[in-house]
Write an enzyme that holds these catalytic residues in place. Sequence first.
Site, PDB file in Angstrom:
ATOM      1  N   SER A  48       0.850  -1.180   0.000  1.00  0.00           N
ATOM      2  CA  SER A  48       0.000   0.000   0.000  1.00  0.00           C
ATOM      3  C   SER A  48       0.882   1.225   0.000  1.00  0.00           C
ATOM      4  CB  SER A  48      -0.896  -0.018   1.243  1.00  0.00           C
ATOM      5  OG  SER A  48      -1.333   1.297   1.539  1.00  0.00           O
TER       6      SER A  48
ATOM      7  N   LYS B 242       0.612  -3.085   5.025  1.00  0.00           N
ATOM      8  CA  LYS B 242      -0.280  -3.850   4.162  1.00  0.00           C
ATOM      9  C   LYS B 242       0.433  -4.792   3.195  1.00  0.00           C
ATOM     10  CE  LYS B 242      -4.188  -3.597   3.777  1.00  0.00           C
ATOM     11  NZ  LYS B 242      -5.035  -2.618   3.072  1.00  0.00           N
TER      12      LYS B 242
END
Length: 462
Positions: free
Chosen positions: A280, A286
């Site tokens: 991300s 992420k």
Amino acid sequence: MVDSHDTLWQQRFDGDSAEALRALNDSLPFDRRMFREDIAGSRAHAKMLAAVGLLTGDECDSICEALDIVENEMADGRFVAAIGDEDIHTAVERRVTELTPAGAKLHTGRSRNDQVATDLRLWTRGALSDVAEAVLGFQQTLLHRAVEAGETLMPGYTHLQQAQPVLLAHHLLAHGWALTRDVDRLMEAKRRGDVSPLGAGALAGSSLPLDPSFTAAELGFGEVFDNSLDAVSDRDFVVDALYALAMLGLHLSRIGEELVIWSSAEFGFVELDDAYATGSSMLPQKKNPDVAELARAKAGRLIGCLTGLMTTLKGLPLSYAKDLQEDKEPLFDAVDTVRLTLAALNGLIATLRFDVERLQDLASSPYAMAADLAEVLVTHGTPFREAHAVVAGLVRRSLEGEGSLADLVAADERLPAEAEALFEAAAFAERRNTAGAGGAGAVAAQVKKFRSRLNTDATRLG
Ligand code: ARG
């Protein structure tokens, strides 16, 4: 010599075409990927013309030599399109005619209407085989991962609620079996498309002594058209291919969806390999399952290709209409989309790590044994409905905090002694071994059967 601005039909017209017409009408930007098929069709046609006496042997030879040159030019990017090359058929014929005067005879008894139908059938035949090959490769990966999973258990789901434990291998092979139907459908679409339209002309055949079965055999088609109108207007083979591809895409999307769920922290069944995950831009922690999400999404696009073409074909009068030019882009797009998706999903599954301990843990929830407990009662003569009620009562009491299900079962005299053994870890895998079931014995048999099915399909694809 044809002027570079001329199309194949310009002599009938006064002045040049509008730019907007060309932009809308020209299909060369996308149909050039059928150049090999177009050239193969032209070669077959020239040989047929020679066989029936419409070309001399020398003319046929020089056309075939020119076709070889054009094929090489197109293959290595040296080919220069002229402004009038509205489609691949025009481009090839124009260039052949530049290379040999005999080229002016190549279009004898032929129309682009039967030509394009022939080219696209040839292209589709090759593409369907390629896709089927790729599906087989993906099935091999699923098989490999299933074998590797051994007797690892996982929770099996209905309604996305834990239902009964199954072998992880069983779950993986479930997707594998769905894909065998896709291979079937792809091959069936190929079989249905195996009809040569060449010789149908613009719509009505020819007054010249053409031999459509000659070109059909030359191009390796199993059958020849029976009706020239149908031959130039039939795009069922494209719809069949698109349907097979859409169904395949639908299966890939279901696999994608599971991987999205499985890779979430909440499930934590799998960890994606870094090579097949994305990050991300804002959230450093992420690791995103983009491949799985796109596999899930691409099905929409594939269904769009199918419904788009069906909508185009609906209500078209016989025989050829330019609407039919809209058959190629959805087909090309669907084939490209499926191939990309298969390759990425294959890599994703080949490299992901299963959290075996977690899977096994979740599969060992005592509640997952509820149906098996009822079935123990059934083997002692209790009607299933009654057995279900007995176990349901114990599950409820356990959930209400009265004790573990195992303890309640042990204390309940309605349940025979062997019921307690069900809660031992090994028992989970050993049960449910009817044909095709999710227990270890049945899955071992299934693995064998699946492997031999893949071998059969590999032979079938040649
Ligand atoms: N580019 C056309 C197509 O894809 C080829 C056939 C054109 N035929 C015609 N009569 N204009 O369908």
